[in-house]
Design an enzyme around this catalytic site. Structure first.
Site, PDB file in Angstrom:
ATOM      1  N   SER A  18      26.655  40.012  13.624  1.00 59.91           N
ATOM      2  CA  SER A  18      26.024  41.217  13.084  1.00 59.91           C
ATOM      3  C   SER A  18      25.329  41.969  14.218  1.00 59.91           C
ATOM      4  O   SER A  18      24.376  41.470  14.824  1.00 59.91           O
ATOM      5  CB  SER A  18      24.999  40.794  12.024  1.00 59.91           C
ATOM      6  OG  SER A  18      24.302  41.921  11.561  1.00 59.91           O
ATOM      7  N   ASP A  45      26.353  46.903  10.448  1.00 56.65           N
ATOM      8  CA  ASP A  45      25.495  47.265   9.315  1.00 56.65           C
ATOM      9  C   ASP A  45      24.941  48.669   9.513  1.00 56.65           C
ATOM     10  O   ASP A  45      24.351  48.968  10.559  1.00 56.65           O
ATOM     11  CB  ASP A  45      24.294  46.311   9.245  1.00 56.65           C
ATOM     12  CG  ASP A  45      24.630  44.991   8.587  1.00 56.65           C
ATOM     13  OD1 ASP A  45      25.429  44.979   7.633  1.00 56.65           O
ATOM     14  OD2 ASP A  45      24.062  43.969   9.016  1.00 56.65           O
ATOM     15  N   GLY A 152      18.066  44.970   3.940  1.00 53.52           N
ATOM     16  CA  GLY A 152      16.839  45.431   4.591  1.00 53.52           C
ATOM     17  C   GLY A 152      16.683  45.012   6.028  1.00 53.52           C
ATOM     18  O   GLY A 152      16.766  45.837   6.923  1.00 53.52           O
ATOM     19  N   GLY A 155      16.832  38.374  10.035  1.00 60.65           N
ATOM     20  CA  GLY A 155      15.991  37.224   9.723  1.00 60.65           C
ATOM     21  C   GLY A 155      14.575  37.205  10.228  1.00 60.65           C
ATOM     22  O   GLY A 155      13.690  36.690   9.551  1.00 60.65           O
ATOM     23  N   ASP A 189      26.691  37.580   3.579  1.00 62.39           N
ATOM     24  CA  ASP A 189      25.791  38.255   4.512  1.00 62.39           C
ATOM     25  C   ASP A 189      24.346  38.010   4.097  1.00 62.39           C
ATOM     26  O   ASP A 189      23.972  38.299   2.961  1.00 62.39           O
ATOM     27  CB  ASP A 189      26.108  39.761   4.470  1.00 62.39           C
ATOM     28  CG  ASP A 189      25.304  40.558   5.470  1.00 62.39           C
ATOM     29  OD1 ASP A 189      24.554  39.965   6.270  1.00 62.39           O
ATOM     30  OD2 ASP A 189      25.431  41.806   5.457  1.00 62.39           O
ATOM     31  N   GLY A 190      23.574  37.482   5.021  1.00 62.89           N
ATOM     32  CA  GLY A 190      22.146  37.279   4.776  1.00 62.89           C
ATOM     33  C   GLY A 190      21.738  35.840   4.939  1.00 62.89           C
ATOM     34  O   GLY A 190      22.003  34.999   4.078  1.00 62.89           O
ATOM     35  N   GLY A 211      24.092  36.017  11.978  1.00 59.52           N
ATOM     36  CA  GLY A 211      22.876  36.704  12.421  1.00 59.52           C
ATOM     37  C   GLY A 211      21.908  35.781  13.109  1.00 59.52           C
ATOM     38  O   GLY A 211      22.294  34.900  13.899  1.00 59.52           O
TER      39      GLY A 211
HETATM   40  O1  LIG Z   1      22.404  42.923   6.607  1.00 59.48           O
HETATM   41  C1  LIG Z   1      21.354  42.399   6.876  1.00 59.48           C
HETATM   42  C2  LIG Z   1      20.077  42.956   6.412  1.00 59.48           C
HETATM   43  O2  LIG Z   1      20.255  44.019   5.555  1.00 59.48           O
HETATM   44  C3  LIG Z   1      21.248  41.121   7.633  1.00 59.48           C
HETATM   45  O3  LIG Z   1      21.367  40.115   6.698  1.00 59.48           O
HETATM   46  C4  LIG Z   1      22.202  40.892   8.773  1.00 59.48           C
HETATM   47  O4  LIG Z   1      23.525  41.359   8.532  1.00 59.48           O
HETATM   48  C5  LIG Z   1      22.304  39.426   9.125  1.00 59.48           C
HETATM   49  O5  LIG Z   1      21.070  38.955   9.507  1.00 59.48           O
HETATM   50  P1  LIG Z   1      20.536  37.504   9.170  1.00 59.48           P
HETATM   51  O6  LIG Z   1      20.047  37.542   7.767  1.00 59.48           O
HETATM   52  O7  LIG Z   1      21.693  36.568   9.284  1.00 59.48           O
HETATM   53  O8  LIG Z   1      19.508  37.271  10.187  1.00 59.48           O
END
Ligand SMILES: O=C(CO)[C@@H](O)[C@H](O)COP(=O)(O)O
Length: 243
Positions: A18, A45, A152, A155, A189-190, A211
């Site tokens: 990401s 993103d 948003g 991490g 994602d997330g 991420g």
């Molecule tokens: O899209 C988002 C936030 O909106 C993120 O989730 C990133 O795409 C990945 O980040 P991590 O959560 O893996 O740190």
């Protein structure tokens, strides 16, 4: 939809770094290193400060990066105004593009626009959005992106992964398989991290947005973290295949 080898995406479980998780002052170096390490593509993103509460990456930055790398771009819109951003990203030259169902009354229309541009379309869902939204998208989409946090922040700043993440991924796999849509990839994602990614792959995830909890984890190098992710993804896939 099978885009075949021309889609530019290669392996079975894809690891998609990401871009918003890379140090903004070293983003280009990170992209070059990731390319040399053979990642499957880059997750791009786009947040607008309206549908989603931050603005980490702009269209011009994406356009510049597009000129610097041959890696496929997997773009994820978290925005309110799809007309502007879909047009801008198609113009930048992305290979995949998804947008949030919650932000769009004309989902089918935009899927057709993206597909007509030769780009693989996807629908993204926030954590609490039911899978039934996908019911009449299945003939058009290449992938469903399941957000496991609320859109948003990466991490270091944001909230934890939702407690029902694994359950939703497994339910999505069943939902797709029961409808003869096993070809639709599940992208997650997330907070996909070393602690949960094998379980999420075992539950049915095909593409991992990498991420701050995995690839960009500050304790390891990109190369070491990627190797660890690949091992865990292979373990999760074996568990899925073994049932
Ligand atoms: O899209 C988002 C936030 O909106 C993120 O989730 C990133 O795409 C990945 O980040 P991590 O959560 O893996 O740190």
């Amino acid at each position: 939809m099978d885009l075949g080898p021309e889609s530019g995406f290669l392996s079975q479980i894809e690891i998609l770094p990401s871009l918003i998780c890379a140090d903004p002052n070293r983003r280009l170096e990170a992209v070059r290193e990731l390319e040399s390490l053979g990642v499957d593509g880059l997750h791009v993103d786009i947040l607008d400060g309206h549908f989603s509460p931050s603005l980490p990456l702009g269209i011009e930055a994406v356009r510049q990066l597009r000129r610097e790398t041959g890696l496929p771009f997997d773009a994820h819109l978290m925005v309110a105004d799809h007309a502007y951003f879909i047009d801008a990203l198609l113009d930048c030259g992305v290979q995949r593009l998804c947008f949030h169902a919650e932000a769009e009354p004309h989902i089918d229309r935009w899927l057709q626009t993206i597909q007509a541009a030769g780009v693989a379309p996807g629908v993204a869902l926030k954590p609490a959005t039911p899978l039934s939204v996908l019911e009449y998208c299945l003939e058009r989409i290449d992938f469903a992106l399941l957000m496991l946090i609320n859109p948003g922040f990466a991490g270091h700043k944001g909230e934890a992964q939702v407690p029902y993440a694994r359950r939703k991924v497994a339910a999505c796999r069943r939902f797709l398989d029961e409808r003869g849509a096993g070809h639709v990839a599940i992208e997650i994602d997330g907070r996909v991290g070393f602690d949960n990614l094998a379980d999420l792959v075992a539950a049915g995830a095909d593409r991992l947005v990498a991420g701050t909890r995995s690839l960009f984890h500050p304790k390891g190098s990109l190369a070491d973290n990627l190797a660890r992710m690949r091992r865990l993804a292979a373990e999760g896939l074996k568990r899925r295949k073994d049932g």
